[in-house]
Design a protein around this motif. Structure first.
Motif, PDB file in Angstrom:
ATOM      1  N   HIS A 194       0.834  -1.208   0.000  1.00 35.77           N
ATOM      2  CA  HIS A 194       0.000   0.000   0.000  1.00 35.77           C
ATOM      3  C   HIS A 194       0.870   1.261   0.000  1.00 35.77           C
ATOM      4  O   HIS A 194       0.530   2.252   0.652  1.00 35.77           O
ATOM      5  CB  HIS A 194      -0.920   0.018   1.232  1.00 35.77           C
ATOM      6  N   HIS A 195       2.005   1.196  -0.666  1.00 35.41           N
ATOM      7  CA  HIS A 195       2.924   2.339  -0.743  1.00 35.41           C
ATOM      8  C   HIS A 195       3.467   2.740   0.632  1.00 35.41           C
ATOM      9  O   HIS A 195       3.947   3.863   0.806  1.00 35.41           O
ATOM     10  CB  HIS A 195       2.246   3.554  -1.396  1.00 35.41           C
ATOM     11  N   VAL A 196       3.352   1.829   1.600  1.00 40.50           N
ATOM     12  CA  VAL A 196       3.881   2.082   2.945  1.00 40.50           C
ATOM     13  C   VAL A 196       5.087   1.178   3.166  1.00 40.50           C
ATOM     14  O   VAL A 196       5.015  -0.035   2.945  1.00 40.50           O
ATOM     15  CB  VAL A 196       2.806   1.812   4.021  1.00 40.50           C
ATOM     16  N   GLU A 197       6.197   1.771   3.595  1.00 42.55           N
ATOM     17  CA  GLU A 197       7.404   1.013   3.862  1.00 42.55           C
ATOM     18  C   GLU A 197       7.505   0.701   5.357  1.00 42.55           C
ATOM     19  O   GLU A 197       7.291   1.576   6.193  1.00 42.55           O
ATOM     20  CB  GLU A 197       8.650   1.794   3.419  1.00 42.55           C
ATOM     21  N   GLN A 198       7.816  -0.549   5.660  1.00 42.69           N
ATOM     22  CA  GLN A 198       8.015  -0.965   7.052  1.00 42.69           C
ATOM     23  C   GLN A 198       9.287  -1.801   7.125  1.00 42.69           C
ATOM     24  O   GLN A 198       9.470  -2.736   6.339  1.00 42.69           O
ATOM     25  CB  GLN A 198       6.823  -1.791   7.559  1.00 42.69           C
ATOM     26  N   ILE A 199      10.147  -1.485   8.072  1.00 42.24           N
ATOM     27  CA  ILE A 199      11.399  -2.224   8.240  1.00 42.24           C
ATOM     28  C   ILE A 199      11.250  -3.200   9.407  1.00 42.24           C
ATOM     29  O   ILE A 199      10.983  -2.797  10.546  1.00 42.24           O
ATOM     30  CB  ILE A 199      12.583  -1.274   8.479  1.00 42.24           C
ATOM     31  N   PHE A 200      11.399  -4.488   9.100  1.00 45.75           N
ATOM     32  CA  PHE A 200      11.315  -5.542  10.107  1.00 45.75           C
ATOM     33  C   PHE A 200      12.720  -6.074  10.384  1.00 45.75           C
ATOM     34  O   PHE A 200      13.450  -6.433   9.450  1.00 45.75           O
ATOM     35  CB  PHE A 200      10.423  -6.695   9.626  1.00 45.75           C
ATOM     36  N   LYS A 201      13.082  -6.133  11.649  1.00 46.91           N
ATOM     37  CA  LYS A 201      14.388  -6.668  12.017  1.00 46.91           C
ATOM     38  C   LYS A 201      14.280  -8.148  12.376  1.00 46.91           C
ATOM     39  O   LYS A 201      13.308  -8.578  13.004  1.00 46.91           O
ATOM     40  CB  LYS A 201      14.965  -5.883  13.196  1.00 46.91           C
TER      41      LYS A 201
END
Length: 629
Positions: free
Chosen positions: A94-101
């Protein structure tokens, strides 16, 4: 990319956003699941997808069926990009960036497990894959595997709480006391209550108790998983295995000790699998709320029955068995929403649609009440009949004689209930018991019938039928090759009389809980410390509410638990102790239950009335003989 759990930040596991990936490692399925939880741990958004790579770019192709697991207010998306980072991944949706560690190679928190065993028995927690000659695939690697290894390979870490020799001492079995050496289902339930109470157990906890005993009340049962429902919160917490019953499968055979070790290991893993909410591999089509599973009749898993391959040659199964769970089970334990997997969470076989009637075999249900009208607080008992009208014999694979005559096992019967107040929600009756039995094929001749009863009590959290109003009930018989539904029956629960309305509603608040449902389902429990609240409440109902049909059920439960001795476990002294039978009291409660024969027949149903009345007559005759009459 690494297999395992990714979190949006370095917070604890309870962080709200979780990403599970399995592109590599043991049994890679190339799948991903995304879950967002609110502050209470409730699921907000969930999706599942297949990981694919195109021009060095990873992306998730999202399964539209997974969107139905939770009704998100977000629009469905078909793809999400996954960009590999040094210590995690970037998810673009959805054009949203999320960084998962990257957090852990394990998809779930550490699962603690307690092992106890009766003296004279010994757990098998490690096995060699080629321990029995001719009972392994030709291409399997020879290695020693522990129970921890089996679950580690699917991404779950088991950790034993106490590594000491947790033996529980019991009296040696002799001809005089051989009955007291046999564990009853109600006794195991009581022991588990005591075990978790002494552990100060918390609700919905990743923990399992595993007990190895000698014998069970049904010689066909080699292992079982059963519920623990203190304060309506916990289920799928305890498993038991019965060594003597497994041993009888290999009388005087070659490599008897090795075969026994293999089967004990297999059944232990099988029952622990049930604690993670796995059902049998051949029953996957029965799940609707977890729509990503298919039926795996030909896959050989720890959740299969070896005897379904060849009842007379157990090695036929192991020659095709690779000591692992199948892909559906691996997918479930890695990617299902947490509440479906955690011990004490929700069962996932909910929200079913009513099935259609099919030809060949006929399946019918009925109740004892002519008008299908039940009193307030009156438990509902269904009688079922499976009739073969196909014109030829039918082979059935889930038939037992535990109660003295042929009837279907609970694994193949699914009871669906909907209320007119909430017709869209269909609830499933759950016994919480999953038994690993030995089955001999049963042939139902043309025109033949198999009958039995179903106590309609507990659903996922509480009694399914308790409030006044109308309900629709249907039972589905599941077998490997056929699925047959009864007609839909409509029943009604009356309102309490106005003069007793306040009093009976107060009683209902004490009566309607999962522990009471299990107590009545198991025909009573004793010696459970605080759990004797249920025992005492049943005595109060018998004494003060004899005008209610509920009192008939209370008296039956009291009579059944008092008629014979009852084992319980003293964990502090590590001893199995026994409460003596109280036959005089049992007869007293039987007499009260059968005081009004017409009412007893109607509320218990034909099958249960005949069974309990037979037990009553046998106990009465034994009592007269002891008195010399």
């Amino acid at each position: 990319m690494e297999d395992g759990l990714y979190l949006l930040s370095d917070e604890d596991y309870s962080e709200q956003l979780k990403l599970n990936l399995d592109p590599d490692g043991h049994y890679p399925l190339n799948e991903v699941s995304y879950a967002k939880y609110d502050g209470n741990g409730d699921l907000v958004t969930y999706w599942f997808g297949i990981i694919k790579k195109n021009n060095d770019q990873w992306y998730a192709e999202i399964d539209s069926n997974s969107w139905n697991i939770h009704q998100s207010d977000r629009p469905f998306i078909e793809k999400a990009k996954i960009i590999e980072l040094e210590d995690g991944v970037l998810l673009l949706q959805h054009h949203v960036e999320q960084i998962f560690k990257y957090r852990s190679p394990y998809y779930r928190p550490v699962v603690t497990i307690d092992f106890d065993h009766e003296d004279g028995t010994k757990h098998v927690r490690e096995i060699n894959t080629k321990i029995v000659s001719g009972a392994f695939p030709h291409d399997i690697k020879k290695e020693d595997l522990t129970i921890e290894d089996i679950f580690d390979r699917v991404g779950v870490k088991l950790q034993e709480v106490n590594k000491n020799d947790n033996v529980v001492h019991a009296r040696p079995c002799t001809e005089k006391n051989k009955k007291s050496c046999i564990w009853k289902e109600k006794e195991l339930h009581g022991v588990m209550e005591t075990h978790w109470r002494e552990r100060n157990f918390k609700e919905s906890e990743w923990s399992v108790w595993c007990f190895l005993g000698k014998r069970f009340e049904s010689p066909l049962v080699q292992g079982l998983m059963f519920d623990k429902n203190r304060k309506d919160k916990i289920e799928r917490q305890g498993v038991a295995i019965f060594e003597d019953h497994i041993q009888t499968r290999f009388p005087n055979s070659d490599d008897e000790e090795r075969k026994l070790r293999l089967m004990k290991f297999f059944i232990t893993v099988h029952e622990i699998g049930h604690a993670f909410n796995f059902i049998h591999s051949h029953e996957k089509s029965r799940g609707a709320s977890w729509p990503l599973a298919t039926c795996d009749f030909d896959e050989f898993s720890f959740m299969y029955y070896p005897e379904r391959v060849n009842p007379r040659d157990y090695a036929a199964f192991f020659r095709r068995f690779s000591f692992k769970f199948n892909n559906n089970e691996v997918r479930f334990i890695r990617h299902a929403p947490e509440r479906y997997v955690i011990m004490g969470g929700e069962a996932w076989r909910t929200n079913h649609a009513f099935a259609k009637q099919v030809n060949g075999l006929q399946f019918t249900i009925e109740v004892g009440q002519p008008k299908k009208l039940f009193e307030f607080l009156e438990p509902v008992v269904l009688d079922y009949t499976l009739t073969n009208n196909s014109g030829k014999c039918k082979n059935l694979d889930h038939v037992t004689t535990e109660y003295g005559q042929y009837e279907l096992t609970e694994e193949v019967l699914e009871v669906l209930v909907s209320s007119n107040n909430d017709p869209k929600t269909v609830k499933t009756v759950q016994s919480g018991i999953k038994k690993f039995r030995h089955f001999e094929p049963y042939e139902l001749e043309d025109g033949g019938k198999i009958s039995g009863s179903i106590f309609v009590a507990r659903g996922n959290r509480n009694w399914i039928i308790q409030r006044p109003g109308k309900y629709k009930v249907q039972v589905i018989f599941h077998s490997e090759n056929v699925e047959i539904a009864s007609d839909i029956m409509e029943i009604e629960v009356k309102r309490p009389p106005k003069k007793q309305s306040y009093e009976l509603n107060a009683l209902a608040k004490k009566f309607y809980n999962s522990t009471m449902a299990r107590t009545m389902l198991l025909d009573g429990t004793r010696g459970l410390g605080d759990s004797d609240l249920e025992f005492n409440l049943l005595k109060e109902i018998s004494r003060n509410y004899s005008n209610l049909r509920l009192a008939i059920h209370a008296n039956i439960t009291l009579a059944m638990v008092l008629r014979e001795s009852f084992k319980y476990m003293d964990f502090k002294k590590r001893e199995v102790k026994e409460l003596p039978a109280r036959a005089d009291e049992a007869l007293y409660h039987f007499k009260r239950a059968f005081h009004d024969i017409k009412a007893a027949k109607e509320t218990l149903g034909k099958f249960d009335y005949e069974y309990y009345h037979k037990v009553y007559k046998e106990l009465s005759n034994q009592h007269l003989k002891r008195r010399g009459r």
